[in-house]
Design a protein around this motif. Sequence first.
Motif, PDB file in Angstrom:
ATOM      1  N   ALA A  28      61.815 -13.559  15.671  1.00 56.44           N
ATOM      2  CA  ALA A  28      62.161 -12.996  14.368  1.00 56.44           C
ATOM      3  C   ALA A  28      61.574 -13.826  13.237  1.00 56.44           C
ATOM      4  N   LEU A  29      61.576 -15.161  13.408  1.00 60.35           N
ATOM      5  CA  LEU A  29      61.006 -16.037  12.386  1.00 60.35           C
ATOM      6  C   LEU A  29      59.495 -15.825  12.258  1.00 60.35           C
ATOM      7  N   GLU A  31      57.883 -13.143  13.007  1.00 59.75           N
ATOM      8  CA  GLU A  31      57.664 -11.827  12.408  1.00 59.75           C
ATOM      9  C   GLU A  31      57.867 -11.864  10.898  1.00 59.75           C
ATOM     10  N   ASN A  32      58.892 -12.572  10.437  1.00 61.45           N
ATOM     11  CA  ASN A  32      59.158 -12.662   9.004  1.00 61.45           C
ATOM     12  C   ASN A  32      58.034 -13.406   8.274  1.00 61.45           C
ATOM     13  N   ILE A  33      57.581 -14.494   8.872  1.00 61.86           N
ATOM     14  CA  ILE A  33      56.481 -15.248   8.252  1.00 61.86           C
ATOM     15  C   ILE A  33      55.218 -14.411   8.228  1.00 61.86           C
ATOM     16  N   VAL A  35      54.981 -11.154   8.080  1.00 64.87           N
ATOM     17  CA  VAL A  35      55.111 -10.112   7.060  1.00 64.87           C
ATOM     18  C   VAL A  35      54.818 -10.691   5.673  1.00 64.87           C
ATOM     19  N   ALA A  36      55.380 -11.859   5.388  1.00 65.41           N
ATOM     20  CA  ALA A  36      55.130 -12.504   4.094  1.00 65.41           C
ATOM     21  C   ALA A  36      53.653 -12.861   3.948  1.00 65.41           C
ATOM     22  N   ASN A 195      52.369 -11.515  16.223  1.00 68.11           N
ATOM     23  CA  ASN A 195      53.601 -11.086  16.897  1.00 68.11           C
ATOM     24  C   ASN A 195      53.333 -10.120  18.046  1.00 68.11           C
TER      25      ASN A 195
END
Length: 228
Positions: A28-29, A31-33, A35-36, A195
Motif C-alpha cells: 500500500a505504501l 502504491e501511494n508513493i 501515485v504521488a 506496483n
Amino acid sequence: MSDDGRSEERRSAEGQPAEKRESDGRSALVENIAVALLAITAVLTAWSGFEASKWSGEMSISFSRASTQRIEATREATRAEAARAVDLQVFGIWLEATAENNRPLEEFARERFTDHFAPAFDEWLEARPLRNPDAPRSPFALDSYVPPGEVEAAQADARADEYFADALADNRRGDNYTLLTVLFALVLFFGALSNRFGSPRKSWLILAGAVVLLLVGTGFLIAFPKII
C-alpha cells in the motif's frame, strides 16, 4: 452485515500471519508513493512540453528576423554597388581627361564627384600616385571611400548573425526541454511499473529508480532558462 459477520472478518484478519500484514502495508505504501510520483511527473511533463513549444516559437521568430536582416543587407549592398559604379564611371572620365590634358573635361568630371567620393579622391591625389609607387592604386582602395549603403549593409549583416545565433540557441533550449519530457516519460513508466511486481524488494528498487530520475529531471528543469 450482521455483528456475527463482522466479528468473523475481524477474527480472520487478526489470524493472518504478521509477515502477510506487513507485506500488505508495504504494498500500500509503494502504491501511494507511486501515485504521488505519477501525479508530480505528469505536471512536470506538461510544463516541459509547454517550454519546448515556447522556445520553438522563439526560434522561428529569430530565424524570421535574421532572414529580414539578410534581405536588408542585400538591399543596402546593392545600393552601395550602384553608387560605386557611378563613381567608377565619373573617375574614368577624369582619368581619360587627365591623360589627354583636357582641362574642361577634367573639371567637368571633378564637379560631378559624389560627396562620398570627393574626400577619398583628394586623399589619393595628396599621395601623388603618378610619382609615388607606394601610393594607393585608386581612391577606391582607401578606407575613406565609403559608398552609401556599405555601412548599413554591414550592420544589417551583423544583426542577422546575432538573430541567427539566437535562433540556434533557442532551438537548443527547445531540444533540451524535449529531452526532458523523454526523461519524465521514463519516470512515468517506472512509476507505473513499480506496483506490478510480487516482490516488495523489486517494487522498491523500481520506485527508487523512478524517484532518482524525477530528481535529476527536476534539477534540469530548474536550471534551464524559461519563458513564462
